[in-house]
Write a protein that holds these residues in place. Structure first.
Motif, mmCIF file in Angstrom:
data_model
loop_
_atom_site.group_PDB
_atom_site.id
_atom_site.type_symbol
_atom_site.label_atom_id
_atom_site.label_comp_id
_atom_site.label_asym_id
_atom_site.label_seq_id
_atom_site.Cartn_x
_atom_site.Cartn_y
_atom_site.Cartn_z
ATOM 1 N N PRO A 170 17.888 9.193 6.419
ATOM 2 C CA PRO A 170 17.654 8.215 7.432
ATOM 3 C C PRO A 170 16.378 8.067 7.942
ATOM 4 O O PRO A 170 15.831 9.204 8.410
ATOM 5 N N VAL A 171 15.686 6.954 7.827
ATOM 6 C CA VAL A 171 14.324 6.563 8.479
ATOM 7 C C VAL A 171 14.197 6.876 9.869
ATOM 8 O O VAL A 171 14.986 6.325 10.687
ATOM 9 N N SER A 172 13.168 7.643 10.378
ATOM 10 C CA SER A 172 12.933 8.114 11.561
ATOM 11 C C SER A 172 11.907 7.430 12.345
ATOM 12 O O SER A 172 10.597 7.258 11.744
ATOM 13 N N PRO A 173 12.062 6.385 13.497
ATOM 14 C CA PRO A 173 11.104 5.733 14.030
ATOM 15 C C PRO A 173 9.877 6.457 14.015
ATOM 16 O O PRO A 173 10.050 7.645 14.705
ATOM 17 N N CYS A 174 8.561 6.176 13.901
ATOM 18 C CA CYS A 174 7.443 6.920 14.325
ATOM 19 C C CYS A 174 7.340 7.062 15.720
ATOM 20 O O CYS A 174 7.847 6.275 16.533
ATOM 21 N N GLY A 175 6.219 7.774 16.267
ATOM 22 C CA GLY A 175 6.062 8.232 17.711
ATOM 23 C C GLY A 175 5.861 6.890 18.367
ATOM 24 O O GLY A 175 6.278 6.551 19.648
ATOM 25 N N LEU A 219 18.984 -0.760 14.812
ATOM 26 C CA LEU A 219 19.162 -0.123 13.477
ATOM 27 C C LEU A 219 17.747 -0.073 12.741
ATOM 28 O O LEU A 219 17.372 -1.345 12.731
ATOM 29 N N VAL A 220 17.620 0.849 12.148
ATOM 30 C CA VAL A 220 16.406 1.050 10.966
ATOM 31 C C VAL A 220 16.931 1.543 9.884
ATOM 32 O O VAL A 220 17.703 2.267 9.557
ATOM 33 N N ILE A 221 16.275 0.636 8.607
ATOM 34 C CA ILE A 221 17.047 0.982 7.190
ATOM 35 C C ILE A 221 15.710 1.163 6.308
ATOM 36 O O ILE A 221 14.531 0.208 6.742
ATOM 37 N N CYS A 267 10.294 -6.569 10.079
ATOM 38 C CA CYS A 267 9.761 -5.703 8.751
ATOM 39 C C CYS A 267 8.372 -5.189 8.827
ATOM 40 O O CYS A 267 7.646 -5.768 9.711
ATOM 41 N N ASN A 268 8.048 -3.944 8.228
ATOM 42 C CA ASN A 268 6.715 -3.645 8.394
ATOM 43 C C ASN A 268 5.654 -4.638 7.518
ATOM 44 O O ASN A 268 6.327 -5.115 6.648
ATOM 45 N N VAL A 269 4.541 -4.672 8.234
ATOM 46 C CA VAL A 269 3.625 -5.680 7.568
ATOM 47 C C VAL A 269 2.228 -4.895 7.367
ATOM 48 O O VAL A 269 1.809 -4.640 8.540
ATOM 49 N N GLU A 270 2.062 -4.339 6.147
ATOM 50 C CA GLU A 270 0.728 -3.529 5.844
ATOM 51 C C GLU A 270 -0.511 -4.579 6.012
ATOM 52 O O GLU A 270 -0.342 -5.482 5.725
ATOM 53 N N ASN A 271 -1.555 -3.634 5.879
ATOM 54 C CA ASN A 271 -2.682 -4.327 5.705
ATOM 55 C C ASN A 271 -3.892 -3.640 5.178
ATOM 56 O O ASN A 271 -3.761 -2.298 5.042
ATOM 57 N N TYR A 312 1.115 -1.248 0.184
ATOM 58 C CA TYR A 312 -0.039 0.160 0.029
ATOM 59 C C TYR A 312 0.711 1.274 -0.025
ATOM 60 O O TYR A 312 0.615 2.290 -0.780
ATOM 61 N N SER A 313 1.765 1.041 0.785
ATOM 62 C CA SER A 313 2.655 2.502 0.811
ATOM 63 C C SER A 313 3.969 2.077 -0.326
ATOM 64 O O SER A 313 4.542 3.230 -0.660
ATOM 65 N N GLY A 314 4.316 1.017 -0.631
ATOM 66 C CA GLY A 314 5.409 0.688 -1.251
ATOM 67 C C GLY A 314 6.798 1.232 -0.306
ATOM 68 O O GLY A 314 7.809 1.179 -1.203
ATOM 69 N N PHE A 315 6.635 1.274 0.881
ATOM 70 C CA PHE A 315 7.968 1.961 1.569
ATOM 71 C C PHE A 315 8.307 0.573 2.564
ATOM 72 O O PHE A 315 7.740 0.456 3.583
ATOM 73 N N LYS A 316 9.558 -0.049 2.108
ATOM 74 C CA LYS A 316 9.768 -1.233 2.900
ATOM 75 C C LYS A 316 10.693 -0.753 3.914
ATOM 76 O O LYS A 316 11.720 0.127 3.437
ATOM 77 N N VAL A 317 10.684 -1.254 5.070
ATOM 78 C CA VAL A 317 11.443 -0.939 6.117
ATOM 79 C C VAL A 317 11.979 -2.121 6.914
ATOM 80 O O VAL A 317 11.239 -3.000 7.046
ATOM 81 N N GLY A 318 13.138 -2.245 7.118
ATOM 82 C CA GLY A 318 13.793 -3.326 7.974
ATOM 83 C C GLY A 318 14.198 -2.727 9.325
ATOM 84 O O GLY A 318 14.740 -1.544 9.390
ATOM 85 N N THR A 322 1.751 -2.964 10.878
ATOM 86 C CA THR A 322 2.565 -2.868 11.860
ATOM 87 C C THR A 322 3.977 -2.523 11.442
ATOM 88 O O THR A 322 4.405 -2.720 10.226
ATOM 89 N N CYS A 323 4.734 -1.776 12.177
ATOM 90 C CA CYS A 323 6.285 -1.291 11.932
ATOM 91 C C CYS A 323 7.168 -2.417 11.966
ATOM 92 O O CYS A 323 7.021 -3.334 12.703
ATOM 93 N N ALA A 324 8.303 -1.947 11.259
ATOM 94 C CA ALA A 324 9.410 -2.837 11.283
ATOM 95 C C ALA A 324 10.011 -2.964 12.675
ATOM 96 O O ALA A 324 10.336 -4.264 13.285
ATOM 97 N N GLU A 325 10.045 -1.921 13.510
ATOM 98 C CA GLU A 325 10.551 -1.804 14.852
ATOM 99 C C GLU A 325 9.763 -2.921 15.885
ATOM 100 O O GLU A 325 10.287 -3.580 16.560
ATOM 101 N N ALA A 326 8.152 -2.739 15.453
ATOM 102 C CA ALA A 326 7.374 -3.628 16.339
ATOM 103 C C ALA A 326 7.914 -5.227 16.102
ATOM 104 O O ALA A 326 7.672 -5.774 17.159
HETATM 105 N N1 THU Z 1 7.259 2.326 9.106
HETATM 106 C C1 THU Z 1 8.192 1.488 9.843
HETATM 107 O O1 THU Z 1 8.038 0.154 9.668
HETATM 108 N N2 THU Z 1 9.106 2.050 10.523
HETATM 109 C C2 THU Z 1 9.431 3.562 10.691
HETATM 110 O O2 THU Z 1 10.045 3.562 11.330
HETATM 111 C C3 THU Z 1 8.620 4.336 9.720
HETATM 112 C C4 THU Z 1 7.283 3.873 8.903
HETATM 113 C C5 THU Z 1 6.255 1.739 8.058
HETATM 114 C C6 THU Z 1 4.850 1.962 8.310
HETATM 115 C C7 THU Z 1 4.271 1.658 7.056
HETATM 116 O O3 THU Z 1 4.314 0.234 6.396
HETATM 117 C C8 THU Z 1 5.401 2.244 6.164
HETATM 118 O O4 THU Z 1 6.620 2.593 6.766
HETATM 119 C C9 THU Z 1 5.105 3.887 5.696
HETATM 120 O O5 THU Z 1 4.523 4.493 6.660
#
Ligand code: THU
Length: 131
Positions: free
Chosen positions: A79-84, A71-73, A38-42, A18-24, A49-53
């Motif tokens: 450099p990708v910033s972890p969400c709140g 480390l988040v990539i 890794c992030n797992v969208e729905n 959905y976002s096309g934005f892969k995070v590890g 869910t986010c990669a960090e979770a």
């Molecule tokens: N996302 C992460 O997995 N970690 C972050 O630190 C930032 C955002 C994911 C959530 C969603 O699947 C996608 O990136 C776009 O927000």
């Protein structure tokens, strides 16, 4: 294996149609073991869910509750910033001084810490004295 390699590898498995934005994300547990997520969208977007979770869940499932580095990539311009929410989740299992590396797949890195990511974090101390 180092944290960056682990995070790069797991990022390939991200489910982000959905976002096309892969995070590890990769965590070094206090034992020295590495945990990844890794992030797992729905299709119901808020359920993603986010990669960090994911990395935190893997660490806890393996019986560890402290990490010594994270480390988040992502393939982002900066450099990708972890969400709140992830900052709060990281604060649960990392000390304020625990290093967090934010990285891009192209090789940029920014170093921060759990405490810098979430100054004034809600913690157990805030709940002391409650009945
Ligand atoms: N996302 C992460 O997995 N970690 C972050 O630190 C930032 C955002 C994911 C959530 C969603 O699947 C996608 O990136 C776009 O927000």
């Amino acid at each position: 294996m180092d944290l960056e390699t682990a995070a790069r590898d797991v990022r390939e498995n991200a489910y982000a149609p959905y976002s096309g934005f892969k995070v590890g994300a990769a965590l070094r547990g206090a034992s020295g073991a590495i945990y990844t997520g890794c992030n797992v969208e729905n299709i119901a977007y808020p359920e993603g869910t986010c990669a960090e979770a994911g990395a935190i869940a893997a660490m806890v499932a393996a019986g560890e509750t402290q990490f010594t580095a994270a480390l988040v990539i992502a393939d982002s311009p900066a450099p990708v910033s972890p969400c709140g929410g992830c900052r709060q989740k990281l604060a649960e299992f990392g000390a304020a001084q625990t290093p967090v590396t934010m990285a891009t797949t192209s090789g940029l890195q920014t170093q921060t810490s759990v405490g810098e990511l979430l100054p004034g974090a809600f913690s157990e101390a805030h709940m002391s004295g409650q009945e």
